[in-house]
Design an enzyme around this catalytic site. Structure first.
Site, PDB file in Angstrom:
ATOM      1  N   GLY A  72       0.754  -1.248   0.000  1.00 23.67           N
ATOM      2  CA  GLY A  72       0.000   0.000   0.000  1.00 23.67           C
ATOM      3  C   GLY A  72       0.779   1.289   0.000  1.00 23.67           C
ATOM      4  O   GLY A  72       0.183   2.366  -0.121  1.00 23.67           O
TER       5      GLY A  72
ATOM      6  N   GLU B 190       3.939  -6.701   1.299  1.00 25.58           N
ATOM      7  CA  GLU B 190       3.339  -7.010  -0.005  1.00 25.58           C
ATOM      8  C   GLU B 190       3.231  -5.769  -0.882  1.00 25.58           C
ATOM      9  O   GLU B 190       2.143  -5.395  -1.316  1.00 25.58           O
ATOM     10  CB  GLU B 190       1.930  -7.593   0.199  1.00 25.58           C
ATOM     11  CG  GLU B 190       1.867  -8.811   1.089  1.00 25.58           C
ATOM     12  CD  GLU B 190       0.430  -9.185   1.476  1.00 25.58           C
ATOM     13  OE1 GLU B 190      -0.486  -8.344   1.330  1.00 25.58           O
ATOM     14  OE2 GLU B 190       0.232 -10.322   1.929  1.00 25.58           O
ATOM     15  N   PRO B 191       4.339  -5.093  -1.169  1.00 29.71           N
ATOM     16  CA  PRO B 191       4.232  -3.897  -2.012  1.00 29.71           C
ATOM     17  C   PRO B 191       3.937  -4.257  -3.471  1.00 29.71           C
ATOM     18  O   PRO B 191       4.464  -5.251  -3.984  1.00 29.71           O
ATOM     19  CB  PRO B 191       5.607  -3.239  -1.883  1.00 29.71           C
ATOM     20  CG  PRO B 191       6.539  -4.353  -1.552  1.00 29.71           C
ATOM     21  CD  PRO B 191       5.734  -5.370  -0.787  1.00 29.71           C
ATOM     22  N   GLY B 192       3.100  -3.484  -4.107  1.00 35.07           N
ATOM     23  CA  GLY B 192       2.815  -3.670  -5.531  1.00 35.07           C
ATOM     24  C   GLY B 192       3.122  -2.390  -6.274  1.00 35.07           C
ATOM     25  O   GLY B 192       4.148  -2.237  -6.940  1.00 35.07           O
ATOM     26  N   ARG B 193       2.213  -1.426  -6.092  1.00 35.10           N
ATOM     27  CA  ARG B 193       2.312  -0.148  -6.794  1.00 35.10           C
ATOM     28  C   ARG B 193       3.690   0.502  -6.652  1.00 35.10           C
ATOM     29  O   ARG B 193       4.225   1.063  -7.608  1.00 35.10           O
ATOM     30  CB  ARG B 193       1.242   0.800  -6.225  1.00 35.10           C
ATOM     31  CG  ARG B 193       1.119   2.127  -6.943  1.00 35.10           C
ATOM     32  CD  ARG B 193       0.233   3.094  -6.126  1.00 35.10           C
ATOM     33  NE  ARG B 193      -1.000   2.475  -5.673  1.00 35.10           N
ATOM     34  CZ  ARG B 193      -2.146   2.505  -6.346  1.00 35.10           C
ATOM     35  NH1 ARG B 193      -2.224   3.132  -7.495  1.00 35.10           N
ATOM     36  NH2 ARG B 193      -3.224   1.919  -5.847  1.00 35.10           N
TER      37      ARG B 193
ATOM     38  N   TYR C 230     -11.107   5.811 -10.720  1.00 37.58           N
ATOM     39  CA  TYR C 230     -10.708   6.473  -9.468  1.00 37.58           C
ATOM     40  C   TYR C 230     -10.526   7.982  -9.628  1.00 37.58           C
ATOM     41  O   TYR C 230     -10.112   8.641  -8.678  1.00 37.58           O
ATOM     42  CB  TYR C 230      -9.356   5.943  -8.971  1.00 37.58           C
ATOM     43  CG  TYR C 230      -9.178   4.462  -8.844  1.00 37.58           C
ATOM     44  CD1 TYR C 230     -10.122   3.671  -8.189  1.00 37.58           C
ATOM     45  CD2 TYR C 230      -8.034   3.846  -9.341  1.00 37.58           C
ATOM     46  CE1 TYR C 230      -9.923   2.296  -8.054  1.00 37.58           C
ATOM     47  CE2 TYR C 230      -7.826   2.478  -9.204  1.00 37.58           C
ATOM     48  CZ  TYR C 230      -8.778   1.714  -8.562  1.00 37.58           C
ATOM     49  OH  TYR C 230      -8.572   0.378  -8.423  1.00 37.58           O
TER      50      TYR C 230
ATOM     51  N   CYS D 134     -16.321   5.228 -26.735  1.00 41.16           N
ATOM     52  CA  CYS D 134     -17.578   5.972 -26.737  1.00 41.16           C
ATOM     53  C   CYS D 134     -18.157   6.093 -25.339  1.00 41.16           C
ATOM     54  O   CYS D 134     -19.221   5.543 -25.035  1.00 41.16           O
ATOM     55  CB  CYS D 134     -18.555   5.291 -27.685  1.00 41.16           C
ATOM     56  SG  CYS D 134     -17.843   5.182 -29.318  1.00 41.16           S
ATOM     57  N   GLU D 135     -17.454   6.781 -24.464  1.00 40.37           N
ATOM     58  CA  GLU D 135     -17.887   7.084 -23.101  1.00 40.37           C
ATOM     59  C   GLU D 135     -17.260   8.427 -22.732  1.00 40.37           C
ATOM     60  O   GLU D 135     -16.064   8.623 -22.986  1.00 40.37           O
ATOM     61  CB  GLU D 135     -17.333   6.057 -22.099  1.00 40.37           C
ATOM     62  CG  GLU D 135     -17.636   4.626 -22.397  1.00 40.37           C
ATOM     63  CD  GLU D 135     -18.577   4.003 -21.384  1.00 40.37           C
ATOM     64  OE1 GLU D 135     -19.050   4.718 -20.466  1.00 40.37           O
ATOM     65  OE2 GLU D 135     -18.825   2.808 -21.530  1.00 40.37           O
TER      66      GLU D 135
ATOM     67  N   TYR E  85      -1.414  -1.374 -11.923  1.00 41.07           N
ATOM     68  CA  TYR E  85      -2.856  -1.274 -12.145  1.00 41.07           C
ATOM     69  C   TYR E  85      -3.152  -0.619 -13.496  1.00 41.07           C
ATOM     70  O   TYR E  85      -4.120   0.123 -13.644  1.00 41.07           O
ATOM     71  CB  TYR E  85      -3.543  -0.541 -10.972  1.00 41.07           C
ATOM     72  CG  TYR E  85      -3.184  -1.174  -9.644  1.00 41.07           C
ATOM     73  CD1 TYR E  85      -3.722  -2.414  -9.300  1.00 41.07           C
ATOM     74  CD2 TYR E  85      -2.269  -0.587  -8.767  1.00 41.07           C
ATOM     75  CE1 TYR E  85      -3.356  -3.034  -8.112  1.00 41.07           C
ATOM     76  CE2 TYR E  85      -1.909  -1.210  -7.575  1.00 41.07           C
ATOM     77  CZ  TYR E  85      -2.460  -2.430  -7.253  1.00 41.07           C
ATOM     78  OH  TYR E  85      -2.097  -3.044  -6.077  1.00 41.07           O
TER      79      TYR E  85
HETATM   80  C1  PLP Z   1      -3.626  -4.777  -3.434  1.00 34.88           C
HETATM   81  C2  PLP Z   1      -2.948  -5.475  -2.329  1.00 34.88           C
HETATM   82  C3  PLP Z   1      -1.588  -5.267  -2.082  1.00 34.88           C
HETATM   83  C4  PLP Z   1      -0.741  -4.291  -2.858  1.00 34.88           C
HETATM   84  O1  PLP Z   1      -1.132  -2.971  -2.707  1.00 34.88           O
HETATM   85  P1  PLP Z   1      -0.211  -1.828  -3.355  1.00 34.88           P
HETATM   86  O2  PLP Z   1      -0.925  -0.577  -3.038  1.00 34.88           O
HETATM   87  O3  PLP Z   1      -0.111  -2.073  -4.798  1.00 34.88           O
HETATM   88  O4  PLP Z   1       1.127  -1.902  -2.672  1.00 34.88           O
HETATM   89  C5  PLP Z   1      -0.989  -5.997  -1.072  1.00 34.88           C
HETATM   90  N1  PLP Z   1      -1.698  -6.890  -0.332  1.00 34.88           N
HETATM   91  C6  PLP Z   1      -3.014  -7.116  -0.541  1.00 34.88           C
HETATM   92  C7  PLP Z   1      -3.718  -8.117   0.292  1.00 34.88           C
HETATM   93  C8  PLP Z   1      -3.672  -6.416  -1.543  1.00 34.88           C
HETATM   94  O5  PLP Z   1      -4.980  -6.632  -1.740  1.00 34.88           O
END
Ligand code: PLP
Length: 421
Positions: free
Chosen positions: A239, A275-278, A318, A346-347, A375
């Protein structure tokens, strides 16, 4: 910091001019930088180097096999939320014992897939799921490692659609009920309790919600240990936000986030999972597009580009902002003017930005949407029968197509007309 910069007046991904990728692959196309992915992953590792840890990349932010392989080879674990993501992580060479399975609606088929293929831990989100997982695992002769996701009722101060840690959200079990649920988990034959899990939301730009949530996790961990549970791992979720605008205050750095983890749960002696993603993928990618038309409207001019909401959905769902920049750098002092940058779908929601300040562009000119690596491609669709957007990975002076644009023939071949029609 990322590796998308102007050299000699042309925007590059590392050492490759984006114009070259556009010429060879066509637009729209996502372009990722291997050096940026590597750098961002390294920052999280460094942030936790004071303890035993595993950085589990959130596959949902960018699930391309090449991206997963790159991160997996660097030592990343993976956080998956579906059977498909689990299979992708495995196909990228990540061993099951480095894969964490999250998500509120795991099916029995998905649980079975992960038990058979090997799993580091299931993050349990509800009591019915917990009982079903135990029954399934026991029937397979297994006792699977689990953490229970607790909902700490903390306001993550982010967009409501990506906040997950308030009691009104669907995620986790209320933290007040946790001791009771852990007691049941410990009694179930197919489960082996190993930790506590929490994830409060995405695009967090303030560390205080983390501190509040992790303080609660620390308190809970002490209580669970007093109840006799072995809590050896804490999964603290993902997050951490990224800067989406060049000009605004940057969110906290991974190293500062790691410090909050140390201050809140560092004395518990647990292995730390995050659990970093973004934060790893977001600024490691751009969406490259071409201008189709310049259209003069009443009181506003439209820049119609060949990328659309089906390729990059975040602005439409968002209201998200992506900086839009010309690939050929404007001359210093060149006039800029406001454009509404829109796609061909077309939106009216197919609007990327209103009043984007851009130099005068012409049909055929290239623009890049920055911060599009997370994302972005994963949310793409073929709405309006637009071919699924391709992806390219750059490393140094080389690049490769890591997902090809489907041909119209391939798209049509996926449908079938019943014989009785
Ligand atoms: C979406 C999610 C993440 C990653 O969130 P980011 O904002 O991309 O870091 C990690 N853990 C869980 C359970 C998620 O649903």
């Amino acid at each position: 910091m990322d590796h998308f910069n102007y050299h000699g007046g042309e925007l590059h991904a590392e050492d490759v001019p984006l114009a070259r990728i556009a010429a060879e692959v066509g637009t729209p196309v996502y372009v990722y930088s291997a050096a940026t992915l590597t750098r961002h992953f390294g920052l999280f590792r460094q942030a936790l180097d004071w303890t035993d840890h595993l950085v589990c990349f959130a596959v949902k932010s960018n699930s391309n096999l090449a991206v997963l392989k790159l991160l997996g080879d660097l030592g990343a674990g993976m956080d998956v939320v579906s059977g498909g993501e689990y299979l992708r992580a495995k196909a990228a060479g990540v061993p099951g014992d480095k894969i964490v399975f999250s998500g509120v609606g795991k099916t029995l088929a998905e649980m079975r897939l992960a038990i058979e293929g090997g799993i580091r831990q299931f993050n349990i989100e509800s009591e019915p799921e917990m009982r079903a997982l135990s029954e399934l695992a026991a029937s397979m002769g297994a006792a699977v490692p689990v953490a229970i996701r607790v909902n700490p009722d903390v306001d993550a101060k982010t967009h409501e659609k990506i906040a997950t840690g308030k009691s009104e959200n669907k995620f986790g079990i209320p933290i007040a009920k946790a001791r009771q649920v852990y007691a049941e988990a410990a009694s179930l034959p197919g489960l082996r309790v190993v930790g506590v899990d929490v994830h409060i939301g995405s695009q967090l730009t303030d560390l205080e919600p983390y501190r509040a949530a992790y303080d609660k996790v620390a308190e809970l961990t002490r209580a669970l240990r007093a109840d006799g549970h072995v809590i050896s791992r804490l999964d603290l979720g993902g997050g951490l936000g990224i800067p989406y605008r060049r000009d605004n205050n940057a969110p906290p750095l991974p190293i500062e986030y790691g410090q909050v983890i140390r201050e809140t749960v560092g004395d518990l002696g647990c292995e730390i999972e995050i659990e970093p993603g973004r934060n790893i993928t977001g600024n490691a990618g751009v969406l490259l597009a071409s201008v189709i038309w310049l259209k003069e409207g009443e009181g506003r001019d439209f820049l119609i580009v060949d990328a659309a909401m089906n390729d990059l959905l975040r602005p439409a769902i968002y209201g998200a902002h992506h900086d839009i920049v010309p690939v050929i750098e404007a001359a210093p002092g060149a006039a800029v003017q406001p454009f509404d940058v829109v796609g061909p779908v077309c939106e009216s929601g197919d609007t990327f930005q209103k009043g984007a300040e851009l130099p005068l562009l012409a049909a055929g000119d290239l623009v890049a949407f920055r911060s599009a690596g997370a994302y972005g491609a994963v949310m793409a669709s073929e709405y309006n029968s637009r071919p699924l957007v391709p992806e390219v990975l750059v490393s140094g002076d080389q690049f490769a197509v890591i997902r090809a644009r489907p041909t119209f023939e391939e798209m049509l071949a996926r449908d079938s007309i019943p014989a009785w029609l």
